[in-house]
Design a protein around this motif. Structure first.
Motif, PDB file in Angstrom:
ATOM      1  N   PRO A 252     -20.797 -11.687 -14.119  1.00  6.58           N
ATOM      2  CA  PRO A 252     -21.322 -10.418 -13.319  1.00  6.58           C
ATOM      3  C   PRO A 252     -21.097  -9.762 -12.957  1.00  6.58           C
ATOM      4  O   PRO A 252     -20.912  -8.946 -12.314  1.00  6.58           O
ATOM      5  CB  PRO A 252     -21.932 -11.091 -12.442  1.00  6.58           C
ATOM      6  CG  PRO A 252     -20.269 -12.662 -12.176  1.00  6.58           C
ATOM      7  CD  PRO A 252     -20.302 -12.983 -13.614  1.00  6.58           C
ATOM      8  N   PHE A 253     -19.330  -9.437 -13.737  1.00  9.39           N
ATOM      9  CA  PHE A 253     -18.729  -8.261 -13.853  1.00  9.39           C
ATOM     10  C   PHE A 253     -18.875  -6.901 -13.350  1.00  9.39           C
ATOM     11  O   PHE A 253     -19.170  -7.072 -15.127  1.00  9.39           O
ATOM     12  CB  PHE A 253     -16.607  -8.752 -13.622  1.00  9.39           C
ATOM     13  CG  PHE A 253     -17.021 -10.446 -12.887  1.00  9.39           C
ATOM     14  CD1 PHE A 253     -16.424 -10.505 -11.366  1.00  9.39           C
ATOM     15  CD2 PHE A 253     -17.083 -11.138 -13.625  1.00  9.39           C
ATOM     16  CE1 PHE A 253     -15.867 -11.416 -11.084  1.00  9.39           C
ATOM     17  CE2 PHE A 253     -16.121 -12.858 -13.560  1.00  9.39           C
ATOM     18  CZ  PHE A 253     -15.785 -12.386 -12.000  1.00  9.39           C
ATOM     19  N   SER A 254     -18.867  -6.585 -13.498  1.00 10.83           N
ATOM     20  CA  SER A 254     -19.424  -4.954 -13.588  1.00 10.83           C
ATOM     21  C   SER A 254     -18.359  -4.128 -14.394  1.00 10.83           C
ATOM     22  O   SER A 254     -18.331  -2.902 -15.444  1.00 10.83           O
ATOM     23  CB  SER A 254     -19.648  -4.076 -12.566  1.00 10.83           C
ATOM     24  OG  SER A 254     -18.930  -3.236 -11.787  1.00 10.83           O
ATOM     25  N   ARG A 255     -16.787  -4.489 -13.840  1.00  9.93           N
ATOM     26  CA  ARG A 255     -16.007  -4.159 -15.062  1.00  9.93           C
ATOM     27  C   ARG A 255     -14.649  -4.838 -16.005  1.00  9.93           C
ATOM     28  O   ARG A 255     -15.332  -6.117 -15.425  1.00  9.93           O
ATOM     29  CB  ARG A 255     -14.756  -2.456 -14.092  1.00  9.93           C
ATOM     30  CG  ARG A 255     -14.110  -3.618 -13.155  1.00  9.93           C
ATOM     31  CD  ARG A 255     -13.102  -2.761 -12.878  1.00  9.93           C
ATOM     32  NE  ARG A 255     -12.503  -3.384 -11.427  1.00  9.93           N
ATOM     33  CZ  ARG A 255     -11.070  -3.147 -11.242  1.00  9.93           C
ATOM     34  NH1 ARG A 255     -10.975  -1.286 -10.944  1.00  9.93           N
ATOM     35  NH2 ARG A 255     -10.594  -3.355  -9.750  1.00  9.93           N
ATOM     36  N   ALA A 256     -14.385  -4.345 -17.297  1.00 15.32           N
ATOM     37  CA  ALA A 256     -13.336  -5.862 -17.542  1.00 15.32           C
ATOM     38  C   ALA A 256     -12.369  -5.999 -16.236  1.00 15.32           C
ATOM     39  O   ALA A 256     -11.725  -5.161 -15.716  1.00 15.32           O
ATOM     40  CB  ALA A 256     -12.806  -5.407 -18.829  1.00 15.32           C
ATOM     41  N   LEU A 257     -11.622  -7.314 -16.186  1.00 14.69           N
ATOM     42  CA  LEU A 257     -11.534  -7.883 -15.916  1.00 14.69           C
ATOM     43  C   LEU A 257      -9.811  -7.423 -15.523  1.00 14.69           C
ATOM     44  O   LEU A 257      -8.423  -7.004 -15.051  1.00 14.69           O
ATOM     45  CB  LEU A 257     -10.684  -9.449 -15.528  1.00 14.69           C
ATOM     46  CG  LEU A 257     -12.656  -9.658 -15.121  1.00 14.69           C
ATOM     47  CD1 LEU A 257     -12.159 -11.891 -15.221  1.00 14.69           C
ATOM     48  CD2 LEU A 257     -12.935  -9.996 -13.668  1.00 14.69           C
ATOM     49  N   LEU A 258      -9.418  -6.797 -16.588  1.00 11.02           N
ATOM     50  CA  LEU A 258      -8.295  -6.325 -16.902  1.00 11.02           C
ATOM     51  C   LEU A 258      -7.427  -5.075 -16.386  1.00 11.02           C
ATOM     52  O   LEU A 258      -6.740  -5.589 -15.347  1.00 11.02           O
ATOM     53  CB  LEU A 258      -8.553  -5.036 -19.012  1.00 11.02           C
ATOM     54  CG  LEU A 258      -6.899  -4.689 -18.830  1.00 11.02           C
ATOM     55  CD1 LEU A 258      -5.846  -5.965 -19.300  1.00 11.02           C
ATOM     56  CD2 LEU A 258      -7.330  -3.586 -20.058  1.00 11.02           C
ATOM     57  N   TRP A 259      -9.040  -4.337 -15.563  1.00 13.16           N
ATOM     58  CA  TRP A 259      -7.996  -3.325 -14.641  1.00 13.16           C
ATOM     59  C   TRP A 259      -8.682  -4.396 -13.489  1.00 13.16           C
ATOM     60  O   TRP A 259      -7.431  -3.878 -12.271  1.00 13.16           O
ATOM     61  CB  TRP A 259      -9.741  -2.886 -14.927  1.00 13.16           C
ATOM     62  CG  TRP A 259      -9.782  -1.681 -15.945  1.00 13.16           C
ATOM     63  CD1 TRP A 259     -11.061  -2.115 -16.940  1.00 13.16           C
ATOM     64  CD2 TRP A 259      -9.206  -0.752 -16.075  1.00 13.16           C
ATOM     65  NE1 TRP A 259     -11.360  -1.140 -17.379  1.00 13.16           N
ATOM     66  CE2 TRP A 259      -9.870  -0.404 -17.939  1.00 13.16           C
ATOM     67  CE3 TRP A 259      -7.704  -0.442 -15.707  1.00 13.16           C
ATOM     68  CZ2 TRP A 259      -8.903   0.639 -18.235  1.00 13.16           C
ATOM     69  CZ3 TRP A 259      -7.014   0.887 -16.529  1.00 13.16           C
ATOM     70  CH2 TRP A 259      -8.089   1.219 -18.276  1.00 13.16           C
ATOM     71  N   SER A 260      -8.552  -5.433 -12.540  1.00  7.83           N
ATOM     72  CA  SER A 260      -8.384  -6.040 -11.527  1.00  7.83           C
ATOM     73  C   SER A 260      -6.748  -6.705 -11.614  1.00  7.83           C
ATOM     74  O   SER A 260      -5.529  -6.541 -10.820  1.00  7.83           O
ATOM     75  CB  SER A 260      -9.378  -7.395 -11.504  1.00  7.83           C
ATOM     76  OG  SER A 260     -10.614  -6.910 -11.208  1.00  7.83           O
ATOM     77  N   GLY A 261      -6.223  -6.663 -13.607  1.00  5.20           N
ATOM     78  CA  GLY A 261      -5.143  -7.401 -13.407  1.00  5.20           C
ATOM     79  C   GLY A 261      -4.448  -6.502 -13.053  1.00  5.20           C
ATOM     80  O   GLY A 261      -3.117  -6.073 -12.239  1.00  5.20           O
ATOM     81  N   VAL A 262      -4.684  -4.478 -13.634  1.00  7.41           N
ATOM     82  CA  VAL A 262      -3.597  -3.121 -13.683  1.00  7.41           C
ATOM     83  C   VAL A 262      -3.743  -3.622 -11.923  1.00  7.41           C
ATOM     84  O   VAL A 262      -2.146  -2.502 -11.432  1.00  7.41           O
ATOM     85  CB  VAL A 262      -4.166  -2.467 -14.131  1.00  7.41           C
ATOM     86  CG1 VAL A 262      -3.710  -0.829 -13.669  1.00  7.41           C
ATOM     87  CG2 VAL A 262      -4.521  -2.840 -15.815  1.00  7.41           C
ATOM     88  N   GLN A 263      -4.704  -3.328 -10.878  1.00  2.98           N
ATOM     89  CA  GLN A 263      -4.668  -3.559  -9.808  1.00  2.98           C
ATOM     90  C   GLN A 263      -3.621  -3.796  -9.087  1.00  2.98           C
ATOM     91  O   GLN A 263      -2.455  -3.622  -8.484  1.00  2.98           O
ATOM     92  CB  GLN A 263      -6.004  -3.302  -9.091  1.00  2.98           C
ATOM     93  CG  GLN A 263      -6.252  -3.059  -7.770  1.00  2.98           C
ATOM     94  CD  GLN A 263      -7.075  -3.134  -6.900  1.00  2.98           C
ATOM     95  OE1 GLN A 263      -8.844  -2.826  -7.380  1.00  2.98           O
ATOM     96  NE2 GLN A 263      -7.657  -3.276  -5.304  1.00  2.98           N
ATOM     97  N   ASP A 264      -3.619  -5.027  -9.722  1.00  2.00           N
ATOM     98  CA  ASP A 264      -2.836  -6.376  -8.792  1.00  2.00           C
ATOM     99  C   ASP A 264      -0.872  -5.750  -9.212  1.00  2.00           C
ATOM    100  O   ASP A 264      -0.452  -5.517  -8.543  1.00  2.00           O
ATOM    101  CB  ASP A 264      -2.478  -7.408  -9.152  1.00  2.00           C
ATOM    102  CG  ASP A 264      -1.830  -8.571  -8.967  1.00  2.00           C
ATOM    103  OD1 ASP A 264      -1.549  -8.732  -7.639  1.00  2.00           O
ATOM    104  OD2 ASP A 264      -0.900  -8.920  -9.819  1.00  2.00           O
ATOM    105  N   LEU A 265      -1.157  -5.082 -10.663  1.00  2.00           N
ATOM    106  CA  LEU A 265       0.617  -5.039 -11.375  1.00  2.00           C
ATOM    107  C   LEU A 265       0.888  -3.585 -10.195  1.00  2.00           C
ATOM    108  O   LEU A 265       2.144  -2.808 -10.186  1.00  2.00           O
ATOM    109  CB  LEU A 265       1.027  -4.828 -11.955  1.00  2.00           C
ATOM    110  CG  LEU A 265       0.409  -5.742 -13.300  1.00  2.00           C
ATOM    111  CD1 LEU A 265      -0.071  -5.353 -14.875  1.00  2.00           C
ATOM    112  CD2 LEU A 265       1.668  -6.544 -13.102  1.00  2.00           C
ATOM    113  N   LEU A 266      -0.068  -2.703  -9.920  1.00  2.00           N
ATOM    114  CA  LEU A 266       0.668  -1.317  -9.360  1.00  2.00           C
ATOM    115  C   LEU A 266       0.254  -1.497  -7.643  1.00  2.00           C
ATOM    116  O   LEU A 266       0.701  -0.825  -7.384  1.00  2.00           O
ATOM    117  CB  LEU A 266      -0.656   0.003  -9.645  1.00  2.00           C
ATOM    118  CG  LEU A 266      -0.650   0.194 -11.411  1.00  2.00           C
ATOM    119  CD1 LEU A 266      -2.006   1.156 -12.121  1.00  2.00           C
ATOM    120  CD2 LEU A 266       0.661   0.049 -11.657  1.00  2.00           C
ATOM    121  N   ALA A 267      -0.511  -2.183  -7.711  1.00  2.00           N
ATOM    122  CA  ALA A 267      -0.688  -2.123  -5.463  1.00  2.00           C
ATOM    123  C   ALA A 267       0.534  -2.675  -4.630  1.00  2.00           C
ATOM    124  O   ALA A 267       1.338  -3.977  -4.971  1.00  2.00           O
ATOM    125  CB  ALA A 267      -1.449  -3.167  -5.487  1.00  2.00           C
TER     126      ALA A 267
END
Length: 481
Positions: free
Chosen positions: A121-136
């Motif tokens: 049910p995710f609208s974008r690849a979960l890779l982007w959530s990982g990128v967000q964590d690495l940058l936040a």
């Protein structure tokens, strides 16, 4: 005369405390007091004449970490090695977990492909959530709700759908009020250490794994590692762990008393505890409380009111567990089960496909599918009213409708069991870490010969409960010497 230790509460925590007390070289006199008619607490299994097993409480134990290793060592010592039912890493119940959202079942992504492209049910690849964590940037608060933390690190969808469902599955709780620091300490520490959760988890702490020092490793835990078990159960059901512990303790002279509710704790002038029971009193040098926090608060003496007040602030939620058995049907998917986010249906936490993980529990009758529907939790009151008064027929109907709508199983179940567990899962709300620190400080400053163990404080899993008992007994035996 050896000192007397009274253990109050005969669930898995109390039984594990007795086990560790009785195994020492110079064991104290140990007395276990349980209010109800049976030992085992939330470990409850029904075994039918045809050999089917239905779990009404926990249905599996994870072997991972020091705590998982210690539990498997205990299982070996109890002679249960031959009864262990493992779920290896390549098994569908290990690999496949589902979410039910938007009126459909969705397999949770696994493997690289699931991370690189959008998977409902995710609208974008979960890779982007990982990128967000690495940058936040790293958080600065000493505690945060699980939802706020995950939203900040991985984005709204992960928090609203995946994490919301996970907290319902583990704690039957609301991620908007649960504490990240107390519920998922590894994630909280990872961010603190490396500024990113993923980096922190990948690089580790550079120290030994949390959970204390491992005891001797059994062949069982080596096997669990080699075969990458995701979880394990016992042939006779989880309750057989409690029964084996009770048998072990009786052989070692531990007095196990059921129908013995503690009415009052009172400090005798000589420093010992006087425990008032329904039928008299017992004296003990030390008390180990394996009671839920709120229950312990009710029996403490007046001079410990500051402690009682802290204990009353550790809430717990009620869960209805509905076991269903169907014949002549097939599941639309194969896996461990599915969770349901609160936005989809607040009253239904999830459905476990018991026959997939543990077909050995299906019994010798006709081929069947066993399911467990979990209802209520933090949403029990708004969904079903008072857990004390709810009609089992209402819960059964709700469970059957869910199975029909979400798994497409049309016929009526051939067997059903409904249990309502009142206040069964403690909720570690925001600031729980400070509460437990204040509790521990009070015990030390007042020099109270009292140890607090069990699910109310440092973890709700079976492994956590056993580990809390082991740690408290280790400390206590040091003081008694």
């Amino acid at each position: 005369m050896p000192p007397t230790v009274a253990v109050v509460g005969g669930g898995i925590s109390g039984l594990a405390a007795c086990y560790h007390l009785a195994r020492g070289p110079r064991p104290p006199k140990v007395l276990l007091l349980e209010a109800s008619a049976r030992l085992g607490g939330w470990l409850q299994s029904t075994r039918t004449a045809d050999g089917a097993v239905f779990e009404h409480g926990p249905r599996g134990i994870r072997p991972a970490g020091v705590v998982g290793t210690d539990t498997l060592h205990m299982v070996s010592e109890l002679g249960l090695e031959g009864d262990v039912l493992p779920v290896p890493g390549d098994h569908p119940a290990s690999r496949n977990r589902f979410l039910y959202t938007g009126g459909a079942l969705h397999k949770l992504p696994s493997g690289l492909g699931g991370l690189l492209r959008p998977v409902p049910p995710f609208s974008r690849a979960l890779l982007w959530s990982g990128v967000q964590d690495l940058l936040a940037p790293a958080g600065t608060e000493p505690d945060e709700s699980v939802h706020a933390f995950m939203h900040r690190r991985f984005g709204q969808e992960v928090a609203d759908i995946a994490v919301d469902s996970l907290c319902r599955g583990v704690f039957a709780g609301d991620c908007r009020v649960l504490s990240i620091r107390s519920c998922f300490p590894a994630l909280f520490e990872a961010e603190r250490r490396r500024r990113s959760v993923l980096l922190g988890l990948a690089l580790g702490s550079g120290e030994h794994q949390a959970g204390g020092t491992p005891g001797a490793e059994s062949g069982l835990s080596q096997r669990a590692r080699a075969e990458r078990w995701s979880q394990w159960s016992l042939r006779g059901g989880m309750e057989s762990l409690a029964q084996a512990l009770a048998a072990f303790l009786r052989l070692r002279g531990v007095e196990l008393r059921c129908h013995a509710p503690l009415r009052r704790l009172h400090r005798h002038p000589d420093g010992r505890w006087q425990l008032t029971l329904a039928d008299g009193t017992v004296m003990a040098n030390h008390v180990v409380s394996a009671l839920p926090a709120a229950a312990l608060a009710e029996v403490l003496p007046a001079e410990t009111e500051p402690l009682a007040q802290e204990l009353r602030h550790i809430p717990a939620v009620s869960v209805a567990v509905v076991n269903l058995q169907y014949e002549g049907v097939a599941l639309p998917v194969t896996g461990f089960g599915h969770l349901v986010p609160s936005s989809e249906d607040a009253s239904l936490l999830g459905i476990v496909y018991d026959s997939v993980a543990f077909p050995q529990h299906d019994g010798t009758g006709a081929a069947s599918v066993r399911l467990t529907v979990m209802l209520g939790g933090a949403w029990f009151g708004q969904s079903f009213g008072d857990p004390v008064a709810v009609a089992p027929a209402l819960l059964l109907q709700r469970a059957q409708v869910a199975v029909r709508e979400q798994l497409g199983l049309e016929p009526a179940p051939t067997r059903s069991i409904v249990k309502v567990h009142q206040a069964c899962i403690p909720q570690y709300t925001l600031g729980h870490w400070q509460r437990t620190e204040r509790i521990n400080r009070f015990l030390v400053e007042q020099r109270l010969p009292l140890s607090l163990i069990g699910a109310s404080y440092t973890g709700v899993s079976i492994n956590d409960c056993i580990a809390s008992a082991k740690a408290a007994v280790g400390q206590l035996l040091g003081q008694l010497r």
